[in-house]
Design an enzyme around this catalytic site. Structure first.
Site, PDB file in Angstrom:
ATOM      1  CG  ASP A  58      -2.167   0.711   0.891  1.00  0.00           C
ATOM      2  OD1 ASP A  58      -2.012   1.853   0.599  1.00  0.00           O
ATOM      3  OD2 ASP A  58      -3.282  -0.243   0.909  1.00  0.00           O
ATOM      4  CG  HIS A  64      -5.226   4.000   0.736  1.00  0.00           C
ATOM      5  ND1 HIS A  64      -4.981   2.716   0.484  1.00  0.00           N
ATOM      6  CD2 HIS A  64      -6.428   3.893   0.338  1.00  0.00           C
ATOM      7  CE1 HIS A  64      -5.903   2.025  -0.009  1.00  0.00           C
ATOM      8  NE2 HIS A  64      -6.765   2.834  -0.259  1.00  0.00           N
ATOM      9  CB  SER A  84      -9.046   0.494  -0.256  1.00  0.00           C
ATOM     10  OG  SER A  84      -8.313   0.541  -1.783  1.00  0.00           O
TER      11      SER A  84
END
Length: 777
Positions: free
Chosen positions: A146, A222, A552
């Site tokens: 990620d 994220h 996600s």
């Protein structure tokens, strides 16, 4: 769905721009034949890889250039090959060399909780709970590809964590604002991969670029969010500025986490992703979690599919986001059958932000606005909708709103083009004091919430039509916002998220995808402590947690649950673990009604096998097992060429020989996809189930046949005498008379279910969804 920060959920290829620019270099991934005899003539694999590059550049580039400076990565585990900077003509030269399997241009992909563990039933009481049976995932290592990690987050505190597993071979790579001391017994490893990104983009320290750390440290949030969702530690005082307050835990709070930073502000390059998978295999992770994706591409061109096949061969479970391009049909990505492909669903938690119009009508919305400055919005304000012109004012783009029109008012902003929270900043800069964010027709009733910068709420499309009509027909229309905090259990859940990508798979239609859905809407998880909850550079608020939505977010939920099952059953294969989750998945919401997809019951192309249920998955009764060699036979059955299979699996096989040894082969997948091609009225598949429950178990079959199809199962009863015993059954699908002309089948597709029910415990049901496709009938 539009981004929370700067990310766009799409995928594209970087092509050489024109024939006149053949000397322009770009990154290519060069795949070589495995076990090549020529490799033995070189002292190292890197030297062997360099020999190909030297042959390609000979006589093309300047004599003084050192070809070794062109190599970005020399791969060892995920793929046999390397990535390098090449011109178009050099790439063509390499492609023609006999030991080269494929030369692919670098792809760029983009990245696609205080309550969800309770929603999933992980916190059940006593020794029979999932966390008790699995020891909360202790001993397993979750590798997360990620945007990196914020190691100081309380979600990565290692208090009470066991020692790092002795098998672990990874490192804590030092870099900008990141030292080896940032790792601990929870966050046991961190690496970053930037070479592919670096050669394709401007320097990350350019004044025109957002702040980025050249290290495993997370600059966007994220990766911190996804890693903590999968395996975050318990944090007792978690909330988003007071909303969603409670104890935050990852799905596998006892698992170890290793972070591989492959995504940067301009995306995630396949050369970097492949390098991370390559290293993660060597590091000995147990689970790989990839919240990356876009639109589907063929398996033989899909770097994630190719790299993760090798990971599966090493016993690593791979979990991927299905993508955020729903509700478009056939938009699901990451569809390799050795990958668990995850869609997104909602929770039964809401954050009411109601619009009360001056005429008394209430329009339901949602918001995580924390309440500061709330008095301005809770008194009536004039509403304006600035539409028309070419500045994008209806979308509230920054600089598009005339101050004289919005000063001191509540502004309606259409979703789309720019980020949802960014619209609030545009309103604020123009002098507006509140915002009503409205879904357009494409968003329908989707309710992704944000921690807005000004008092604001999001309303659905139907409410937006009412609101705009009221403003159009009323002189000085007014409204107020009423914020209701956090409400749990009063709404239906789960439901399919509108943005969740749908099947059938374009790249791989003979396997039903997505496999499952999991919580992916308004998920609260860890966040970098130097970012505001919106992630926008002008958001000066600071938090430890924030809310995000997307596949996600659903992906790491399943990655964590995968770690729990692996911890409980360390000898199980990745396929058996996925089977346990698929065959026990829920088709009904918390109220006992069918899971909805908008205004209709959810079909198999929206939810796959259903919504993950870890309480049932930890005791599945039967599992469908698959060995890596089975995937090779499967690729043969769907018409892949020898070169295609070599590119994907690194095995040089003859499909004729493979299928002669395995006549009538069917991939032993937990779901069943049947395709009737022209002239065919009957299809047969074989499945094998292994008893992982009680010895002396007896299962009987229950079939809900797809419309227009007769389904025959033999045998209809499976009698197991011991644990780990495997039995087979066959299923015939026969078109009813007239169905080949479409008279009895609902459109091109029909679905059903095949369930094995434990005769001694009717609650133990092993269910496979059925998808039937009529082609050219």
């Amino acid at each position: 769905m539009e981004p929370k920060t700067l990310f766009v959920f799409t995928i594209f290829l970087l092509f050489v721009s024109s024939s006149s620019e053949t000397l322009k270099k770009q990154t290519y991934v060069i795949q070589l034949h495995p076990n090549s005899q020529s490799a033995k003539a070189f002292p190292s694999k890197l030297d062997w890889h360099l020999s190909f590059l030297q042959e390609a550049v000979l006589g093309i580039e300047e004599e003084n250039e050192d070809p070794s400076t062109r190599i970005l990565y020399s791969y060892a585990s995920a793929i046999e090959g390397f990535s390098a900077q090449l011109t178009e003509s050099e790439a063509k030269t390499l492609k023609n060399l006999p030991e080269v399997v494929a030369v692919r241009p670098d792809h760029v992909l983009q990245v696609q909780t205080t309550y969800s563990y309770k929603f999933l039933g992980l916190n059940g009481p006593g020794p029979s709970s999932v966390w008790s049976k699995s020891r909360s995932g202790q001993g397993t290592i979750i590798g997360v590809l990620d945007t990196g990690v914020w190691p100081e987050s309380p979600s990565f505190d290692d208090t009470g964590m066991p020692s790092v597993p002795s098998k672990w071979k990874g490192v804590c790579q030092e870099g900008e604002s990141f030292t080896s001391s940032n790792c601990n017994k929870k966050l046991i490893g961190a690496r970053f991969f930037i070479r592919g990104h670096r050669v394709a983009n401007s320097p990350l320290d350019s004044p025109n670029m957002p702040r980025e750390y050249i290290s495993a440290r997370d600059s966007t949030g994220h990766g911190t969010h996804t890693a903590s969702t999968a395996g975050g530690s318990s944090v007792s005082t978690a909330s988003v500025l007071g909303n969603g307050a409670g104890v935050a835990r990852g799905m596998a709070p006892g698992a170890h986490v290793a972070v591989y930073k492959v995504c940067w502000f301009n995306g995630c390059y396949s050369s970097d992703i492949l390098a991370a998978i390559d290293v993660a295999i060597q590091d000995k992770v147990d689970v790989l979690s990839l919240s990356l994706g876009g639109f589907p591409i063929p398996l033989y061109d899909d770097t994630i599919a190719i790299g993760t096949f090798r990971a599966t061969e090493h016993g690593i479970s791979v979990v991927c986001a299905g993508g955020n391009n729903g509700p478009l049909a056939s938009s699901v990505a990451n569809t390799a059958p050795w990958v668990s492909t995850i869609g997104a669903g909602t929770l039964d938690r809401k954050f009411p932000g109601v619009v009360r119009l001056a005429n008394g009508k209430l329009l339901y919305g949602e918001s995580l606005y924390p309440g500061k400055g709330i008095n301005k919005a809770e008194r009536e304000l004039e509403i304006v909708y600035v539409a028309g012109g070419d500045k994008g004012s209806e979308f509230c783009l920054r600089g598009s709103l005339p101050r004289e029109s919005v000063q001191g008012k509540m502004v309606i902003c259409d979703r789309g083009v720019n980020g949802r929270s960014e619209k609030g900043q545009a309103v604020k800069e123009a002098g507006g004091v509140a915002m009503i964010l409205v879904n357009t027709e494409i968003n329908q009733e989707e309710d992704s919430v944000d921690v807005h910068l000004i008092p604001a709420t999001l309303i659905g499309y139907e409410e937006s039509v009412v609101l705009k009509g009221y403003v159009r027909d009323t002189v000085r229309a007014k409204a107020r916002l009423i914020f209701g905090g956090t409400v749990i259990g009063r709404s239906r859940g789960p439901e399919v998220a509108q943005f969740s990508a749908r099947g059938p798979s374009l790249a791989n239609p003979s396997v039903l995808k997505p496999d499952l859905i999991a919580p992916g809407v308004n998920i609260i998880a860890a966040w970098p402590q130097n970012l505001g909850p919106t992630g926008l550079p002008y958001d000066s608020r600071r938090v430890n947690f924030t809310v995000m939505s997307g596949t996600s977010m659903s992906c790491p939920h399943v990655s964590g649950i995968t770690a729990l099952i692996r911890s409980a059953y360390p000898s199980w294969s990745p396929a058996a673990i996925r089977s346990a989750m698929m065959t026990t998945a829920d088709l009904y919401d918390r109220r006992g009604k069918e899971i909805r997809d908008g205004d209709k019951p959810a079909g198999v192309f929206a939810i796959g096998a259903g919504h993950v249920n870890p309480v049932k998955a930890i005791n599945p009764g039967l599992v469908y097992n698959i060995q890596p060699v089975d995937y090779i036979a499967y690729l043969c059955t769907i018409g892949f060429t020898r070169s295609d299979i070599l590119a994907i699996t690194h095995r040089n096989v003859s499909c004729g020989a493979v299928l002669r040894k395995r006549p009538g082969f069917s991939l032993n997948y937990p779901s069943i996809s049947v395709i009737f091609r022209r002239g065919r009225t009957k299809e047969m598949i074989t499945r094998r189930v292994t008893n992982v429950g009680s010895p002396n178990s007896v299962y009987t079959v229950n079939v809900k046949a797809p419309m227009g199809i007769n389904v025959i199962v033999k045998p209809r009863r499976l009698v197991f005498s011991h644990v780990d015993q495997t039995l087979s059954y066959r299923v015939w699908f026969v078109l009813k008379k007239g169905s080949s002309r479409g008279e009895k089948v609902a459109g091109t597709f029909a679905d059903g279910q095949l369930t094995w029910v434990n005769s001694r415990d009717s609650m133990q049901r092993v269910r496979s969804p059925i998808s039937v496709t009529l082609k050219n009938h």
